[in-house]
Every structure is written in C-alpha cells, then in structure tokens.
Design a protein around this motif. Structure first.
Motif, mmCIF file in Angstrom:
data_model
loop_
_atom_site.group_PDB
_atom_site.id
_atom_site.type_symbol
_atom_site.label_atom_id
_atom_site.label_comp_id
_atom_site.label_asym_id
_atom_site.label_seq_id
_atom_site.Cartn_x
_atom_site.Cartn_y
_atom_site.Cartn_z
ATOM 1 N N GLU A 1 28.352 91.381 5.677
ATOM 2 C CA GLU A 1 28.165 92.792 6.031
ATOM 3 C C GLU A 1 27.463 93.556 4.910
ATOM 4 O O GLU A 1 26.615 94.429 5.166
ATOM 5 C CB GLU A 1 29.525 93.422 6.342
ATOM 6 N N THR B 1 24.114 89.851 14.175
ATOM 7 C CA THR B 1 24.983 90.730 13.408
ATOM 8 C C THR B 1 25.717 89.893 12.363
ATOM 9 O O THR B 1 25.829 88.661 12.500
ATOM 10 C CB THR B 1 26.022 91.415 14.312
ATOM 11 N N LYS C 1 28.840 89.598 11.945
ATOM 12 C CA LYS C 1 29.963 88.945 12.618
ATOM 13 C C LYS C 1 29.499 87.724 13.406
ATOM 14 O O LYS C 1 30.120 86.654 13.345
ATOM 15 C CB LYS C 1 30.656 89.938 13.554
#
Length: 423
Positions: free
Chosen positions: A229, A401, A403
């Motif tokens: 992230e 992403t 994730k």
C-alpha cells in the motif's frame, strides 16, 4: 655427511611430488567469481596487499561473466577443475553447492567471529549452525537525491512517509524535474528498490521476515500488505511513460539531472560517479512511518568467498579467507568498490561521502534483508521473488490494487510452501 645428503635428496623428491601445488615453493590459489568488472581491482589493489603479508602464496583472480557464472562454476566443480576459492552468491545457490559437499564448513576459521548471525545467514545452513563462506560485502537500500535540485527548490531531506510525499508533491508542482526516477519495464526495480527498500520498517525487519518463513505472517495482511500500500503512493510521481522505462533509462535520467530522487541500491554510487562526475549526489535512508519510531534498513548480503572442498591448497586458502575477514581487507574493498560494504564488524573508513552516508545507517538503525531471498524462493514456478517483481510493477502500473497483488503473491507462496498452508 652421507646421511645428511640422503636426507636432502629425500626432501627434494618429496617436494617434486607436490610441484603442481607448491610451484617454486609458493602455493598457487585461484579465485572463481562472477565480478568480472572487479578484475583490475583484485589484481592491482587487493591481492598485492595480501601477497605482501604472505609472499609464499600466489593468487589469481579468474572471473566469469555474471550471467554465465552459475553454469560455468557447476561444470568446473563437477569436473574437478574449479579454483581453490569460490565466490558465493547469497542463499540457495551456494547452500546447494555446500550440500553437494563441494564447499568446506568454516565455523573454525580464524576471523569468522567478526561476523554477526545476520551477516552469516546468507551463507549458512537453514538452522544457522554451519557457515560455509566468508561474507565479503552487502549492498544497502535507500534513496539518492540531487542536492542541487533540493537546494534550488528549497527542499529538506525527508525522514517520514508524510515528509517524503510532501517533498514529491512540491517537486511535481514545480514541474521542472521528475520527482521520483524509476521505471517498471524490468519489474525487479519495483520490488528491489521499492518494496524491499521501505518494507522492512513496516514488517519489523527480521521479526517479520522470519515470521514469513515460519508461516505466522502473510503477504496479504499486516506489515507486508502495508508495504504494498505504501509503494502504491509512489505512482503519481514517476516519470512520464515509466511503464516503458528500463533500469538503464532510469540511471540515465537521474545522471543527467532530470530527476530529483532515485530509489537506490548502493551499488549505483560508482555508476553515477562515472556517468556524471559533476552530479551533486546525496543519499537519505528509508523513511519511517506513522506508529514506527525509526526506519529499519535493508542491508542485503551480496557476495562471500567459500573454500572448494577439492582444493589442494586448503591451508593457503584459509589464510586468504582469514585475511578477507580482517579490517585491512574491509578498508581496501570498501574504497575500491564504493557501495559494496564489508560485513565484518571491524573498523574501516570510507573516502566516498555518499558511501559513508549509507554505511552510517548501520550504526543508527536496525537492519534486515530482502524477505524473499531465504528459503521462500526455492520453488521454480511459482517463484516468490519473481512474484514480488510482477506484483510491485502491477501496483505501480495501476493494473492491480495492493490487496489484489498481495493476495496473488500469498496464494502462490502457499501453493508449495507448507508453513504458509495453515489457516
């Protein structure tokens, strides 16, 4: 008189029998290595210093091209023609050579006590009980920055993620320079100078790395997910067309003064000095994050030297290995190859101020190394290291992403690695 003559003749016959090993009364050593760029440094600087202390030993540095080294070394070891000393890449490749009985255990080598357990980990058995090569150097991750650009724009070196992103935003708003010089075409930079650079702070360094190995941590949560992230936040600051930018392209952009910050491996210190001697190069360490008191640096083991089990000159080879564990070797090596830092706990000084900046971080911060290198990348397909390359590139490209990318990496690791297959 006759008895003395017979004794002398017997001694000459005995020496003649080992002439191939002790030619002209000197032990002959050969070093195998993939560092062909270092030939002149070994020949003209490092080895003369050793031979001055050990005139009874002659040493030849015999490198092979890096991409060919593994195959050539395997063939030589199998044929019994490999040199007395073998440059060892970190972790599994060298461990495999040791497990084949082709390297000698060095736990009793004088000087091996100069290395920490972390320093020896890349050239030790999985249980850490047996070390089979003398660690020579590591590389350290962080960031290069163009001091002239920072001065022009009134920027300060960032220490936290918030400060880092604020600096990037100011550079971007100015519009004159690329804020963060890195591409994703070759993929490995995204993981190596991105994820593995800032990640250790988020997964608590050695604690997190070892937790991945024992199965109590996962790429898809905790600090490992947080690192994906954090990496995603770099995307707005990369060069135009960064998806097609290869590693040499990034080097050229930064060397030309077109970018302000370059996610770094210390091995590029010498490269940038050569590419642009006028470049006002500075370095700052990986930034810390909210809730983390200090950054943990990636001090990654790069090269060690092992003793060929088939060597006929083991005593001479051990003498060289002991010297390589010394402060004298560290001083020579670190200055001949700025950005490659000796791993021995000995005192040495650096002439290059940028290299000195990197090595200072060892005293200021805890250290770990790349999380995928020990044990976790033993499977050919899927391979954890390659999965991280692809995942990090896709995150920066905006095609996955954090994730999603983390879940793919985790799923692939768990597909073959038993400790990761629990609930």
């Amino acid at each position: 008189m006759l008895k003395r003559l017979v004794t002398c003749l017997f001694g000459l016959v005995a020496l003649a029998g080992v002439g191939s090993v002790w030619a002209e009364g000197k032990a002959q050593l050969t070093i195998e290595s993939w560092r062909n760029d270092d030939l002149k440094i070994w020949r003209d600087t490092i080895l003369p210093a050793f031979v001055k202390k050990h005139p009874e030993i002659e040493v030849v540095f015999s490198p092979t091209a890096p991409t060919e080294y593994n195959a050539v070394l395997d063939a030589k070891l199998k044929a019994g023609t490999a040199g007395d000393l073998v440059a060892c890449r970190p972790f599994d490749k060298s461990l495999g050579i040791f497990n084949e009985g082709q390297l000698v255990a060095l736990n009793d080598l004088p000087g091996i006590e100069n290395f920490s357990e972390v320093a020896k980990a890349a050239w030790s058995t999985d249980d850490g009980k047996t070390t089979f090569a003398v660690p020579m150097a590591s590389v350290i991750h962080g960031f290069f920055y163009n001091k002239a650009i920072f001065k022009e724009l009134g920027l300060s070196v960032p220490g936290t993620e918030k400060e880092f992103l604020a600096v990037l935003e100011k550079i971007k708003a100015n519009g004159k320079y690329i804020p963060l010089v890195m591409g994703t075409k070759d993929q490995w930079e995204s993981a190596t100078m991105g994820y593995q650079n800032i990640g250790p702070t988020l997964w608590d360094g050695e604690t997190g790395r070892k937790a991945l190995i024992n199965g109590t941590a996962k790429y898809s949560d905790g600090g490992f997910l947080a690192a994906f992230e954090a990496l995603a936040k770099w995307k707005p600051y990369l060069p135009p067309g960064y998806q097609a930018l290869a590693y040499p392209d990034s080097q050229n952009l930064f060397a030309q003064g077109r970018g302000a910050i370059y996610p770094a491996g210390s091995w590029d210190i010498g490269v940038f000095h050569q590419m642009n001697p006028k470049l006002d190069l500075g370095a700052f360490k990986p930034y810390s994050f909210e809730g983390k008191t200090e950054a943990i640096i990636d001090d990654h083991p790069d090269i060690a030297l092992g003793l060929n089990a088939a060597s006929k000159n083991k005593d001479a080879a051990r003498a060289l290995l002991t010297w390589i564990a010394s402060a004298e070797f560290a001083q020579l090596y670190a200055n001949a190859l700025p950005g490659f830092f000796p791993l021995a706990n000995v005192q040495y000084t650096l002439d290059d101020p940028v290299a000195q900046e990197f090595v200072n971080w060892r005293k200021q911060n805890k250290a770990s190394f790349r999380c995928s290198y020990q044990i976790l990348s033993r499977n050919a397909n899927p391979n954890n290291e390659n999965d991280l390359w692809n995942a990090c590139a896709q995150i920066l490209n905006g095609t996955e992403t954090p994730k999603q990318a983390a879940e793919v990496v985790q799923k692939n690791l768990a597909s073959w690695y038993k400790p990761q297959q629990g609930s």
